[in-house]
Design a protein around this motif. Structure first.
Motif, mmCIF file in Angstrom:
data_model
loop_
_atom_site.group_PDB
_atom_site.id
_atom_site.type_symbol
_atom_site.label_atom_id
_atom_site.label_comp_id
_atom_site.label_asym_id
_atom_site.label_seq_id
_atom_site.Cartn_x
_atom_site.Cartn_y
_atom_site.Cartn_z
ATOM 1 N N ARG A 65 130.229 42.750 -28.735
ATOM 2 C CA ARG A 65 129.780 42.278 -30.052
ATOM 3 C C ARG A 65 129.993 40.782 -30.195
ATOM 4 O O ARG A 65 129.127 40.070 -30.711
ATOM 5 N N GLN A 66 131.133 40.274 -29.738
ATOM 6 C CA GLN A 66 131.419 38.843 -29.823
ATOM 7 C C GLN A 66 130.447 38.047 -28.950
ATOM 8 O O GLN A 66 129.981 36.983 -29.360
ATOM 9 N N ALA A 67 130.130 38.552 -27.777
ATOM 10 C CA ALA A 67 129.174 37.872 -26.900
ATOM 11 C C ALA A 67 127.805 37.787 -27.578
ATOM 12 O O ALA A 67 127.158 36.729 -27.561
ATOM 13 N N PHE A 68 127.369 38.877 -28.206
ATOM 14 C CA PHE A 68 126.090 38.854 -28.923
ATOM 15 C C PHE A 68 126.158 37.891 -30.098
ATOM 16 O O PHE A 68 125.187 37.207 -30.397
ATOM 17 N N HIS A 69 127.299 37.845 -30.764
ATOM 18 C CA HIS A 69 127.461 36.920 -31.888
ATOM 19 C C HIS A 69 127.313 35.471 -31.417
ATOM 20 O O HIS A 69 126.655 34.661 -32.064
ATOM 21 N N GLU A 70 127.897 35.148 -30.275
ATOM 22 C CA GLU A 70 127.806 33.792 -29.752
ATOM 23 C C GLU A 70 126.411 33.462 -29.223
ATOM 24 O O GLU A 70 126.004 32.303 -29.219
ATOM 25 N N LEU A 71 125.671 34.481 -28.792
ATOM 26 C CA LEU A 71 124.319 34.276 -28.260
ATOM 27 C C LEU A 71 123.236 34.521 -29.314
ATOM 28 O O LEU A 71 122.054 34.524 -28.991
ATOM 29 N N GLU A 72 123.653 34.715 -30.544
ATOM 30 C CA GLU A 72 122.765 35.132 -31.629
ATOM 31 C C GLU A 72 121.479 34.303 -31.730
ATOM 32 O O GLU A 72 120.400 34.835 -31.942
ATOM 33 N N HIS A 73 121.598 32.990 -31.581
ATOM 34 C CA HIS A 73 120.436 32.116 -31.768
ATOM 35 C C HIS A 73 119.550 32.039 -30.534
ATOM 36 O O HIS A 73 118.485 31.436 -30.583
ATOM 37 N N GLU A 74 119.991 32.630 -29.429
ATOM 38 C CA GLU A 74 119.211 32.600 -28.203
ATOM 39 C C GLU A 74 118.541 33.939 -27.913
ATOM 40 O O GLU A 74 117.798 34.062 -26.942
ATOM 41 N N ILE A 75 118.806 34.951 -28.734
ATOM 42 C CA ILE A 75 118.273 36.290 -28.509
ATOM 43 C C ILE A 75 117.087 36.518 -29.434
ATOM 44 O O ILE A 75 117.135 36.178 -30.611
ATOM 45 N N HIS A 76 116.042 37.120 -28.867
ATOM 46 C CA HIS A 76 114.865 37.422 -29.681
ATOM 47 C C HIS A 76 115.224 38.406 -30.788
ATOM 48 O O HIS A 76 115.892 39.411 -30.542
ATOM 49 N N ASN A 77 114.779 38.111 -32.000
ATOM 50 C CA ASN A 77 114.922 39.060 -33.103
ATOM 51 C C ASN A 77 113.856 40.130 -32.935
ATOM 52 O O ASN A 77 113.106 40.126 -31.973
#
Length: 121
Positions: A65-77
């Protein structure tokens, strides 16, 4: 990560397994299912009892979850992501888990272009 950004229902997991695309490396399997009507990505986590005790499994989930939080702006919505952890994850630190997740997400082409200077912190 807010709770509304998580996949919880078995029906939603099964839909991602059947209709989504899967990509894997040695540590993770990631299923991605496009959902055009949603504004933010959601993640669902699966960590088997074979991986370790409850403490270990919960720690792995927190790290993902923390990794996704840190990559939030680089992941396609507009996607649902189902992440299945494999056994080698039990012996990994947070930065190794993040690096492995980034690897499998790059393979699946859901990461947008890397921002300069925004590699591992």
């Amino acid at each position: 990560m807010k709770k509304e950004f998580r996949v919880k229902k078995n029906k939603e997991f099964q839909e991602a397994f059947k209709k989504g695309k899967s990509f894997a490396n040695r540590q993770f399997v990631v299923y991605s299912l496009k959902k055009p009507d949603q504004e933010h990505f959601r993640i669902g986590l699966s960590v088997s009892k074979k991986i370790g005790n409850a403490v270990t499994r919960n720690q792995i989930k927190r790290y993902v979850r923390q990794a996704f939080h840190e990559l939030e702006h680089e992941i396609h919505n507009q996607y649902d992501y189902i992440i299945i952890a494999r056994k080698p994850v039990a012996d990994m630190e947070f930065h190794e888990i993040k690096k492995s997740l980034m690897h499998v997400l790059k393979i699946s082409k859901v990461l947008t272009k890397q921002m300069p200077g925004n590699n591992d912190k």
